[in-house]
Motif scaffolding. Sequence first.
Motif, PDB file in Angstrom:
ATOM      1  N   MET A  45     -12.486   7.933  -4.284  1.00  8.23           N
ATOM      2  CA  MET A  45     -11.477   6.921  -3.999  1.00  8.23           C
ATOM      3  C   MET A  45     -10.182   7.228  -4.758  1.00  8.23           C
ATOM      4  O   MET A  45     -10.195   7.928  -5.773  1.00  8.23           O
ATOM      5  N   TYR A  46      -9.097   6.671  -4.259  1.00  9.66           N
ATOM      6  CA  TYR A  46      -7.783   6.856  -4.856  1.00  9.66           C
ATOM      7  C   TYR A  46      -7.120   5.498  -5.008  1.00  9.66           C
ATOM      8  O   TYR A  46      -7.287   4.614  -4.165  1.00  9.66           O
ATOM      9  N   PHE A  47      -6.359   5.344  -6.094  1.00 11.36           N
ATOM     10  CA  PHE A  47      -5.622   4.109  -6.314  1.00 11.36           C
ATOM     11  C   PHE A  47      -4.170   4.372  -5.943  1.00 11.36           C
ATOM     12  O   PHE A  47      -3.549   5.315  -6.448  1.00 11.36           O
ATOM     13  N   VAL A  48      -3.627   3.533  -5.054  1.00 11.68           N
ATOM     14  CA  VAL A  48      -2.290   3.762  -4.514  1.00 11.68           C
ATOM     15  C   VAL A  48      -1.397   2.575  -4.829  1.00 11.68           C
ATOM     16  O   VAL A  48      -1.801   1.413  -4.658  1.00 11.68           O
ATOM     17  N   LEU A  49      -0.185   2.864  -5.281  1.00 13.87           N
ATOM     18  CA  LEU A  49       0.792   1.843  -5.649  1.00 13.87           C
ATOM     19  C   LEU A  49       2.047   2.002  -4.812  1.00 13.87           C
ATOM     20  O   LEU A  49       2.569   3.114  -4.650  1.00 13.87           O
ATOM     21  N   VAL A 109       1.770   7.108  -6.037  1.00 14.62           N
ATOM     22  CA  VAL A 109       2.806   6.091  -6.204  1.00 14.62           C
ATOM     23  C   VAL A 109       3.944   6.306  -5.207  1.00 14.62           C
ATOM     24  O   VAL A 109       4.419   7.429  -5.021  1.00 14.62           O
ATOM     25  N   SER A 110       4.375   5.220  -4.588  1.00 13.05           N
ATOM     26  CA  SER A 110       5.593   5.179  -3.784  1.00 13.05           C
ATOM     27  C   SER A 110       6.619   4.367  -4.554  1.00 13.05           C
ATOM     28  O   SER A 110       6.306   3.279  -5.045  1.00 13.05           O
ATOM     29  N   CYS A 111       7.851   4.888  -4.665  1.00  5.20           N
ATOM     30  CA  CYS A 111       8.827   4.261  -5.550  1.00  5.20           C
ATOM     31  C   CYS A 111      10.241   4.427  -4.995  1.00  5.20           C
ATOM     32  O   CYS A 111      10.548   5.468  -4.405  1.00  5.20           O
ATOM     33  N   LEU A 124       1.904   2.911   1.373  1.00  4.41           N
ATOM     34  CA  LEU A 124       0.606   3.201   0.778  1.00  4.41           C
ATOM     35  C   LEU A 124       0.005   4.459   1.406  1.00  4.41           C
ATOM     36  O   LEU A 124      -0.461   5.365   0.701  1.00  4.41           O
ATOM     37  N   TYR A 125       0.023   4.521   2.723  1.00  4.67           N
ATOM     38  CA  TYR A 125      -0.523   5.683   3.412  1.00  4.67           C
ATOM     39  C   TYR A 125       0.272   6.947   3.082  1.00  4.67           C
ATOM     40  O   TYR A 125      -0.294   8.017   2.848  1.00  4.67           O
ATOM     41  N   GLY A 126       1.596   6.812   3.081  1.00  2.74           N
ATOM     42  CA  GLY A 126       2.432   7.978   2.801  1.00  2.74           C
ATOM     43  C   GLY A 126       2.272   8.488   1.383  1.00  2.74           C
ATOM     44  O   GLY A 126       2.261   9.697   1.141  1.00  2.74           O
TER      45      GLY A 126
END
Length: 303
Positions: A1-5, A60-62, A284-286
């Motif tokens: 699993m991966y944690f996505v922000l 992370v997306s920022c 999140l997907y990207g």
Amino acid sequence: MYFVLDIGGTFIKYAMMDTAGNISSKGKMPAPRTNLDDFEEVLFGILDEHDLSAVKGIAVSCPGTVDVDTGMIYYGGSFPFLHEVNLAKRIGDRYEKDVSIENDGKCAALAELWLGSIKGAKDAVVLVLGSGVGGGIVVDGKLHRGVNLSAGEMSFVMDKIDMTSRKAQFFGSDCSAVRMVRLIGEAKQLDDPTDGEAVFEYINNQDEEANEIFNEFCFYLASQILNLQYILDLEIFAIGGGISAQPILIERTKWAIEEIKTANPPHMANPKIEVCKFRNDANLYGALYHFFVSKEKEIVTKQ
């Protein structure tokens, strides 16, 4: 699993996702825009509340210009205190996990490239309509960042320049969905002029005043799509953002393109336009897809 922000102007969204992009859990917290300490208190609080023992990495997306190789953020958009902050390193050092980070507009484009409406395309553009115009450019099947990491920053594209003041008119302002909705909401004297659903009821019911403003918005969007088609000769455009949930947006933009072409006979371009598959979860997907791509590149480089 991966944690996505997904760090957005209003919320920090988060999700636990697998390699296929399936979301097993997700949530969101208000995003502090005061200072770095307040911001990290919320960000680290989210991570601290989750069991990360089985997590293989954090994506992370920022907002801002992001150096994906170093993890450094420049000009953090709604979070100016993130300028010259290496958020990827700060997260990685604290949790001892592999961390990737990417610009939010580019994450939206990567989501569409991975599992969305431009999957399999070699040359495409994703336009995300919100307060400005974000998105990304795909060239030869890969996200194009440019030498200064600013490729795809559509908001800064100029429509024209006033010869007296030298001030420019920008794509990001002319095609701000937030601005368009507010203009119509104010014109119709709505209690909440930012109520997009109420505004589109007027548009869909052919209200003359609402459609005059909406048509202008679509003409600006259509003109820039034509410009980009001539510059890049693309297979497909994908339009995203909350406004893209309204079918009339794509319909009216295609109409505007044909109107422009009819009034300007030299035009030969015939851009293909689709709606983005992902909306609220796009970043999140990207971000997750960028994690996979960046770590694969890292592995190849080390061999």
